[in-house]
Design an enzyme around this catalytic site. Structure first.
Site, PDB file in Angstrom:
ATOM      1  CB  ALA A  75       3.672   6.634   2.232  1.00 63.11           C
ATOM      2  CB  THR A  76       6.563   2.869   5.217  1.00 64.37           C
ATOM      3  OG1 THR A  76       6.582   2.375   3.881  1.00 64.37           O
ATOM      4  CG2 THR A  76       6.603   1.700   6.193  1.00 64.37           C
ATOM      5  CG  ASN A 161       0.329  -0.057  -4.130  1.00 68.72           C
ATOM      6  OD1 ASN A 161      -0.672  -0.206  -3.419  1.00 68.72           O
ATOM      7  ND2 ASN A 161       1.327  -0.914  -4.127  1.00 68.72           N
ATOM      8  CD  GLN A 189       1.371   4.771  -6.325  1.00 71.15           C
ATOM      9  OE1 GLN A 189       1.532   5.544  -7.269  1.00 71.15           O
ATOM     10  NE2 GLN A 189       2.332   3.973  -5.901  1.00 71.15           N
ATOM     11  CB  SER A 209       5.440   8.889  -0.234  1.00 74.00           C
ATOM     12  OG  SER A 209       6.804   8.596  -0.214  1.00 74.00           O
ATOM     13  CG  HIS A 211       9.762   7.699  -3.128  1.00 71.75           C
ATOM     14  ND1 HIS A 211       9.779   6.542  -3.861  1.00 71.75           N
ATOM     15  CD2 HIS A 211       9.175   7.377  -1.955  1.00 71.75           C
ATOM     16  CE1 HIS A 211       9.227   5.564  -3.143  1.00 71.75           C
ATOM     17  NE2 HIS A 211       8.851   6.057  -1.979  1.00 71.75           N
ATOM     18  CB  THR A 250      17.487  16.310  13.909  1.00 72.63           C
ATOM     19  OG1 THR A 250      17.978  16.471  15.235  1.00 72.63           O
ATOM     20  CG2 THR A 250      17.945  17.466  13.031  1.00 72.63           C
ATOM     21  CB  CYS A 336      10.769 -11.654  -5.605  1.00 74.48           C
ATOM     22  SG  CYS A 336      10.866 -11.713  -7.372  1.00 74.48           S
TER      23      CYS A 336
HETATM   24  N1  PMP Z   1       1.452   3.194   0.259  1.00 74.33           N
HETATM   25  C1  PMP Z   1       1.367   3.059  -1.061  1.00 74.33           C
HETATM   26  C2  PMP Z   1       0.012   3.005  -1.710  1.00 74.33           C
HETATM   27  C3  PMP Z   1       2.530   2.971  -1.837  1.00 74.33           C
HETATM   28  O1  PMP Z   1       2.429   2.846  -3.167  1.00 74.33           O
HETATM   29  C4  PMP Z   1       3.787   3.026  -1.196  1.00 74.33           C
HETATM   30  C5  PMP Z   1       5.066   2.906  -1.984  1.00 74.33           C
HETATM   31  N2  PMP Z   1       5.189   1.677  -2.666  1.00 74.33           N
HETATM   32  C6  PMP Z   1       3.830   3.179   0.194  1.00 74.33           C
HETATM   33  C7  PMP Z   1       2.635   3.267   0.885  1.00 74.33           C
HETATM   34  C8  PMP Z   1       5.120   3.279   0.937  1.00 74.33           C
HETATM   35  O2  PMP Z   1       5.702   4.535   0.716  1.00 74.33           O
HETATM   36  P1  PMP Z   1       7.188   4.886   1.125  1.00 74.33           P
HETATM   37  O3  PMP Z   1       8.062   4.270   0.087  1.00 74.33           O
HETATM   38  O4  PMP Z   1       7.253   6.379   1.100  1.00 74.33           O
HETATM   39  O5  PMP Z   1       7.439   4.348   2.488  1.00 74.33           O
END
Ligand code: PMP
Length: 412
Positions: A75-76, A161, A189, A209, A211, A250, A336
């Protein structure tokens, strides 16, 4: 039944990969190891088939067409591609000039949206960072009030989140379509946990995302609308032209196959999971507020995701609280950053004071969280808080009925 410790209540940070997802991925590490870009042999075709199946599974989960799904590293990256990619294409002036266009977002977005917006601001875009009210919900009215004739992009997350609050996404989507402004939402989320329909909700760009929904890490997706309007993006990564030229490199075939399977499972099990998660959240919140006073659940009472609970405990010190509940894996209300413990910018954004923000916990549930684990958490937290409050002179005063806000502290 005794619970196995430590117990995992940090599913908003990441989820365990579903064993059915792992199983679906395995062949793509071994016999189906091909590069999806190899167009002239079986190995390449198998990899491509795996990816295209995943694209359909992903599209189905959000009510899109498979052609509208771009796979990324998470998602980043999806957020970066959406925000920077759209800003570059829809800019009203060339790079290097001011007045390139106006963007609306909010102060409690994830850093993966905030930081790209701040970068764009340095590069000649005007950005409005909406400030949420105390309940944390960003409304369509707030967005409407910030709209300008030169607004090109709105990026408001579907659900937060840290506190789980749900923004007025369908309403904001409709507003953006009415005004001809591109609308991106970070659904990390939300998607997989709650029903999602990009058509009904007027979404142009949607990030999510793997995970966070029982899939693997390092894989995500960006939905990019292809009609009404056809959304264009400037790529961030150039190269071999994979993913319709929007994301060269890839493809991570195993990850993508796992992502697709995770989407399929979420689609099938969403209703059931959602009910269960909501019950767990209520059990935790009722359990804690039944056991002690001066607890505050942060964010809107009802407009919240079923799997996230963010709670502040008065009259305890945050670090000591975390130390007192070592058997519970969860997040604190502090991030932190460097050497100092800074209270969460999300809680501060809602107007939660530094003290309370420090003594906050985010507890988040997942597909395998049990009632026994929640009961265990309630018990451990209640004991830790009781213990810490016994040591707190302020709590004594509070119990005696002293209004702490009226005390005049002596400073030396
Ligand atoms: N957006 C939100 C709202 C998230 O909770 C997170 C993960 N903490 C991210 C973006 C980033 O996702 P990723 O770990 O897949 O880069």
């Amino acid at each position: 039944m005794a619970v196995k410790t430590p117990i995992y209540l940090d599913n908003a940070a990441t989820t365990r990969c579903d064993p059915r997802v792992v199983e679906a991925m395995l062949p793509y590490f071994s016999e189906k190891f091909g590069n999806a870009g190899s167009r002239n042999h079986r190995f390449g075709w198998d990899a491509e088939d795996g990816i295209e199946t995943a694209r359909e599974q992903a599209a189905k989960l959000i009510g899109a067409d498979a052609k509208e799904v771009i796979f990324t590293s998470g998602a980043t990256e999806s957020n970066n591609l959406a925000v920077k990619g759209a800003a570059e294409i829809y800019a009203k002036a060339p790079a290097g000039q001011q007045g390139r266009g106006h963007i609306i977002t909010c102060t409690i977005e994830h850093k993966a949206v905030l930081d790209p917006c701040k970068r764009l601001q340095r590069e000649g875009f005007d950005v409005t960072f909406l400030e949420p009210p105390a309940d944390g919900v960003i409304t369509a009215e707030m967005v409407r009030a910030a709209m300008r004739p030169d607004t090109i992009l709105v990026s408001i997350m579907w659900a937060n989140n840290e506190i789980g609050t749900i923004n007025e996404v369908p309403e904001i989507g409709r507003l953006c379509h009415e005004k001809g402004v591109i609308f991106h939402t970070d659904g990390t989320q939300w998607v997989g946990k709650m029903p999602t329909d990009v058509e009904r909700d007027c979404i142009d760009l949607l990030s999510w995302s793997g995970h966070k929904m029982y899939g693997p890490k390092g894989v995500g997706a960006l939905y990019v609308r292809r009609r009404k309007p056809r959304v264009r993006l400037e790529a961030l990564i150039d190269g071999g032209g994979q993913e319709r030229g929007m994301r060269s490199g890839t493809q991570n075939v195993t990850g993508i196959v796992g992502f697709g399977k995770a989407c399929e499972l979420c689609m099938a099990e969403m209703e059931h999971d959602r009910e269960r998660l909501l019950k767990l959240r209520r059990r935790l919140e009722d359990g804690l507020s039944g056991r002690m006073e001066v607890v505050q659940v942060n964010g809107h009472r009802d407009r919240r995701l079923p799997h996230i609970s963010n709670i502040s405990f008065g009259f305890v010190e945050g670090e000591s609280l975390m130390m007192g509940i070592k058997e519970i894996a969860c997040s604190s209300g502090s991030a932190c950053t460097s050497a100092s413990l800074e209270p969460s910018y999300v809680l501060k954004g809602l107007g939660v004071g530094d003290e309370l923000a420090h003594s906050s916990l985010r507890l988040s549930f997942g597909r395998w969280t049990t009632e026994e684990e929640v009961d265990f958490a309630v018990e451990s937290i209640a004991k830790a808080v009781e213990h810490l409050r016994k040591l707190s002179p302020l709590y004594d005063l509070y119990k005696e009925g002293v209004d702490l806000s009226t005390i005049e502290w002596q400073h030396h």
